[in-house]
Design a protein around this motif. Structure first.
Motif, PDB file in Angstrom:
ATOM      1  N   MET A 121       0.812  -1.184   0.000  1.00 39.49           N
ATOM      2  CA  MET A 121       0.000   0.000   0.000  1.00 39.49           C
ATOM      3  C   MET A 121       0.864   1.259   0.000  1.00 39.49           C
ATOM      4  O   MET A 121       0.486   2.259  -0.591  1.00 39.49           O
ATOM      5  N   ASN A 122       2.005   1.199   0.637  1.00 39.39           N
ATOM      6  CA  ASN A 122       2.919   2.341   0.649  1.00 39.39           C
ATOM      7  C   ASN A 122       3.256   2.769  -0.772  1.00 39.39           C
ATOM      8  O   ASN A 122       3.297   3.963  -1.079  1.00 39.39           O
ATOM      9  N   HIS A 123       3.467   1.789  -1.656  1.00 39.52           N
ATOM     10  CA  HIS A 123       3.784   2.081  -3.058  1.00 39.52           C
ATOM     11  C   HIS A 123       2.619   2.823  -3.724  1.00 39.52           C
ATOM     12  O   HIS A 123       2.832   3.790  -4.471  1.00 39.52           O
ATOM     13  N   THR A 124       1.401   2.391  -3.458  1.00 42.54           N
ATOM     14  CA  THR A 124       0.225   3.049  -4.031  1.00 42.54           C
ATOM     15  C   THR A 124       0.135   4.490  -3.535  1.00 42.54           C
ATOM     16  O   THR A 124      -0.079   5.416  -4.330  1.00 42.54           O
ATOM     17  N   LEU A 125       0.297   4.702  -2.235  1.00 39.26           N
ATOM     18  CA  LEU A 125       0.214   6.053  -1.678  1.00 39.26           C
ATOM     19  C   LEU A 125       1.311   6.960  -2.217  1.00 39.26           C
ATOM     20  O   LEU A 125       1.063   8.131  -2.521  1.00 39.26           O
ATOM     21  N   THR A 126       2.502   6.429  -2.368  1.00 36.52           N
ATOM     22  CA  THR A 126       3.597   7.209  -2.953  1.00 36.52           C
ATOM     23  C   THR A 126       3.256   7.604  -4.384  1.00 36.52           C
ATOM     24  O   THR A 126       3.497   8.741  -4.806  1.00 36.52           O
ATOM     25  N   GLY A 127       2.664   6.679  -5.128  1.00 37.38           N
ATOM     26  CA  GLY A 127       2.224   6.967  -6.495  1.00 37.38           C
ATOM     27  C   GLY A 127       1.136   8.026  -6.541  1.00 37.38           C
ATOM     28  O   GLY A 127       1.120   8.892  -7.423  1.00 37.38           O
ATOM     29  N   VAL A 128       0.215   7.984  -5.578  1.00 35.94           N
ATOM     30  CA  VAL A 128      -0.845   9.002  -5.502  1.00 35.94           C
ATOM     31  C   VAL A 128      -0.224  10.379  -5.287  1.00 35.94           C
ATOM     32  O   VAL A 128      -0.581  11.348  -5.966  1.00 35.94           O
ATOM     33  N   ALA A 129       0.712  10.479  -4.360  1.00 33.82           N
ATOM     34  CA  ALA A 129       1.361  11.761  -4.082  1.00 33.82           C
ATOM     35  C   ALA A 129       2.104  12.269  -5.315  1.00 33.82           C
ATOM     36  O   ALA A 129       2.018  13.453  -5.664  1.00 33.82           O
ATOM     37  N   PHE A 130       2.831  11.388  -5.994  1.00 31.37           N
ATOM     38  CA  PHE A 130       3.590  11.778  -7.184  1.00 31.37           C
ATOM     39  C   PHE A 130       2.650  12.270  -8.280  1.00 31.37           C
ATOM     40  O   PHE A 130       2.871  13.327  -8.891  1.00 31.37           O
ATOM     41  N   TYR A 131       1.574  11.514  -8.544  1.00 29.68           N
ATOM     42  CA  TYR A 131       0.631  11.890  -9.597  1.00 29.68           C
ATOM     43  C   TYR A 131      -0.025  13.241  -9.276  1.00 29.68           C
ATOM     44  O   TYR A 131      -0.145  14.100 -10.148  1.00 29.68           O
ATOM     45  N   ALA A 132      -0.446  13.418  -8.023  1.00 26.50           N
ATOM     46  CA  ALA A 132      -1.085  14.677  -7.628  1.00 26.50           C
ATOM     47  C   ALA A 132      -0.130  15.854  -7.791  1.00 26.50           C
ATOM     48  O   ALA A 132      -0.541  16.952  -8.188  1.00 26.50           O
ATOM     49  N   ASP A 133       1.136  15.633  -7.509  1.00 26.46           N
ATOM     50  CA  ASP A 133       2.132  16.700  -7.648  1.00 26.46           C
ATOM     51  C   ASP A 133       2.298  17.110  -9.106  1.00 26.46           C
ATOM     52  O   ASP A 133       2.434  18.302  -9.410  1.00 26.46           O
ATOM     53  N   ILE A 134       2.262  16.171 -10.006  1.00 27.27           N
ATOM     54  CA  ILE A 134       2.452  16.460 -11.441  1.00 27.27           C
ATOM     55  C   ILE A 134       1.181  16.994 -12.093  1.00 27.27           C
ATOM     56  O   ILE A 134       1.210  17.957 -12.850  1.00 27.27           O
ATOM     57  N   HIS A 135       0.038  16.348 -11.796  1.00 27.83           N
ATOM     58  CA  HIS A 135      -1.208  16.626 -12.519  1.00 27.83           C
ATOM     59  C   HIS A 135      -2.221  17.465 -11.750  1.00 27.83           C
ATOM     60  O   HIS A 135      -3.241  17.859 -12.312  1.00 27.83           O
ATOM     61  N   GLY A 136      -1.979  17.702 -10.470  1.00 28.21           N
ATOM     62  CA  GLY A 136      -2.979  18.385  -9.662  1.00 28.21           C
ATOM     63  C   GLY A 136      -4.076  17.415  -9.250  1.00 28.21           C
ATOM     64  O   GLY A 136      -3.996  16.212  -9.500  1.00 28.21           O
ATOM     65  N   ILE A 137      -5.115  17.943  -8.620  1.00 26.79           N
ATOM     66  CA  ILE A 137      -6.216  17.127  -8.130  1.00 26.79           C
ATOM     67  C   ILE A 137      -7.527  17.745  -8.605  1.00 26.79           C
ATOM     68  O   ILE A 137      -7.787  18.930  -8.378  1.00 26.79           O
ATOM     69  N   HIS A 138      -8.334  16.942  -9.246  1.00 23.54           N
ATOM     70  CA  HIS A 138      -9.636  17.387  -9.745  1.00 23.54           C
ATOM     71  C   HIS A 138     -10.643  17.405  -8.600  1.00 23.54           C
ATOM     72  O   HIS A 138     -10.762  16.438  -7.856  1.00 23.54           O
ATOM     73  N   THR A 139     -11.364  18.515  -8.455  1.00 23.97           N
ATOM     74  CA  THR A 139     -12.369  18.619  -7.401  1.00 23.97           C
ATOM     75  C   THR A 139     -13.735  18.998  -7.957  1.00 23.97           C
ATOM     76  O   THR A 139     -14.629  19.374  -7.204  1.00 23.97           O
ATOM     77  N   GLY A 140     -13.912  18.870  -9.251  1.00 22.67           N
ATOM     78  CA  GLY A 140     -15.187  19.236  -9.875  1.00 22.67           C
ATOM     79  C   GLY A 140     -16.086  18.043 -10.087  1.00 22.67           C
ATOM     80  O   GLY A 140     -15.979  17.022  -9.405  1.00 22.67           O
ATOM     81  N   ASN A 141     -16.979  18.177 -11.058  1.00 22.13           N
ATOM     82  CA  ASN A 141     -17.913  17.104 -11.378  1.00 22.13           C
ATOM     83  C   ASN A 141     -17.178  15.891 -11.921  1.00 22.13           C
ATOM     84  O   ASN A 141     -16.147  16.017 -12.574  1.00 22.13           O
ATOM     85  N   GLN A 142     -17.765  14.740 -11.684  1.00 26.54           N
ATOM     86  CA  GLN A 142     -17.198  13.460 -12.092  1.00 26.54           C
ATOM     87  C   GLN A 142     -15.880  13.211 -11.360  1.00 26.54           C
ATOM     88  O   GLN A 142     -15.518  13.933 -10.440  1.00 26.54           O
ATOM     89  N   PHE A 143     -15.150  12.204 -11.776  1.00 27.97           N
ATOM     90  CA  PHE A 143     -13.893  11.847 -11.122  1.00 27.97           C
ATOM     91  C   PHE A 143     -12.670  12.201 -11.954  1.00 27.97           C
ATOM     92  O   PHE A 143     -11.545  11.981 -11.524  1.00 27.97           O
ATOM     93  N   ALA A 144     -12.883  12.770 -13.159  1.00 28.91           N
ATOM     94  CA  ALA A 144     -11.743  13.105 -14.021  1.00 28.91           C
ATOM     95  C   ALA A 144     -12.120  14.208 -14.994  1.00 28.91           C
ATOM     96  O   ALA A 144     -13.281  14.376 -15.353  1.00 28.91           O
ATOM     97  N   THR A 145     -11.091  14.929 -15.416  1.00 29.91           N
ATOM     98  CA  THR A 145     -11.215  15.912 -16.481  1.00 29.91           C
ATOM     99  C   THR A 145      -9.884  15.931 -17.221  1.00 29.91           C
ATOM    100  O   THR A 145      -8.865  15.491 -16.694  1.00 29.91           O
ATOM    101  N   ALA A 146      -9.909  16.417 -18.445  1.00 28.63           N
ATOM    102  CA  ALA A 146      -8.671  16.512 -19.202  1.00 28.63           C
ATOM    103  C   ALA A 146      -7.799  17.608 -18.599  1.00 28.63           C
ATOM    104  O   ALA A 146      -8.294  18.654 -18.190  1.00 28.63           O
ATOM    105  N   GLY A 147      -6.507  17.343 -18.514  1.00 27.16           N
ATOM    106  CA  GLY A 147      -5.554  18.322 -18.013  1.00 27.16           C
ATOM    107  C   GLY A 147      -4.454  18.542 -19.025  1.00 27.16           C
ATOM    108  O   GLY A 147      -4.324  17.768 -19.976  1.00 27.16           O
ATOM    109  N   PRO A 148      -3.637  19.566 -18.848  1.00 24.91           N
ATOM    110  CA  PRO A 148      -2.587  19.859 -19.823  1.00 24.91           C
ATOM    111  C   PRO A 148      -1.511  18.777 -19.924  1.00 24.91           C
ATOM    112  O   PRO A 148      -0.893  18.612 -20.967  1.00 24.91           O
ATOM    113  N   LEU A 149      -1.301  18.010 -18.854  1.00 23.38           N
ATOM    114  CA  LEU A 149      -0.270  16.965 -18.857  1.00 23.38           C
ATOM    115  C   LEU A 149      -0.859  15.563 -18.812  1.00 23.38           C
ATOM    116  O   LEU A 149      -0.149  14.598 -18.562  1.00 23.38           O
ATOM    117  N   GLY A 150      -2.154  15.456 -19.028  1.00 26.30           N
ATOM    118  CA  GLY A 150      -2.843  14.174 -18.919  1.00 26.30           C
ATOM    119  C   GLY A 150      -4.057  14.342 -18.031  1.00 26.30           C
ATOM    120  O   GLY A 150      -4.389  15.454 -17.630  1.00 26.30           O
TER     121      GLY A 150
END
Length: 139
Positions: free
Chosen positions: A1-30
């Motif tokens: 699980m540590n690996h998953t959490l580390t991956g979550v932190a890394f992804y959030a740092d690069i792509h930001g975190i979506h807080t709007g409708n649905q669970f995803a939106t297009a971003g400039p880096l993915g």
């Protein structure tokens, strides 16, 4: 699980975190994903289901069906200062709603303290705290 959490932190740092409708939106880096969608993607091999963009109910079912994603989400929930909310699944029967707890924490201002949602850096700090929590290593 540590690996998953580390991956979550890394992804959030690069792509930001979506807080709007649905669970995803297009971003400039993915894809820019909700924090729980990031946990799912990291736990399940890196793909983003198309439902994350269009169907909240299907997205919830996908995330809930992933034991690894749910373990990561629960670990984040466990290090938050607020109590996990409960959802009634049958008349008089309530279960902890870790997805709602974590997603809501990321998207809203706390009742006490700053009158703004946590910054991405603050969210990453909590994810790292969850990754380093002794209960996470025991799981």
């Amino acid at each position: 699980m540590n690996h998953t959490l580390t991956g979550v932190a890394f992804y959030a740092d690069i792509h930001g975190i979506h807080t709007g409708n649905q669970f995803a939106t297009a971003g400039p880096l993915g894809p820019c994903l909700d924090i729980c969608a990031i946990a799912y993607m990291q736990a399940e091999g890196g793909t983003v289901p198309p439902e994350f963009y269009t169907d909240e109910d299907a997205s919830l079912r996908l995330i809930e069906s992933s034991p690894k994603a749910m373990a990561a989400i629960k670990a984040i929930s466990d290090v938050l200062d607020t109590t996990v909310c409960e959802t009634e699944v049958a008349p008089g029967y309530y279960v902890p709603d870790y997805i709602e707890h974590v997603s809501n924490w990321v998207a809203t201002a706390p009742p006490v303290g700053p009158k703004r949602p946590p910054t991405v850096s603050e969210v990453i700090g909590r994810i790292r705290r969850a990754a380093n929590h002794p209960a996470t290593h025991a799981a």
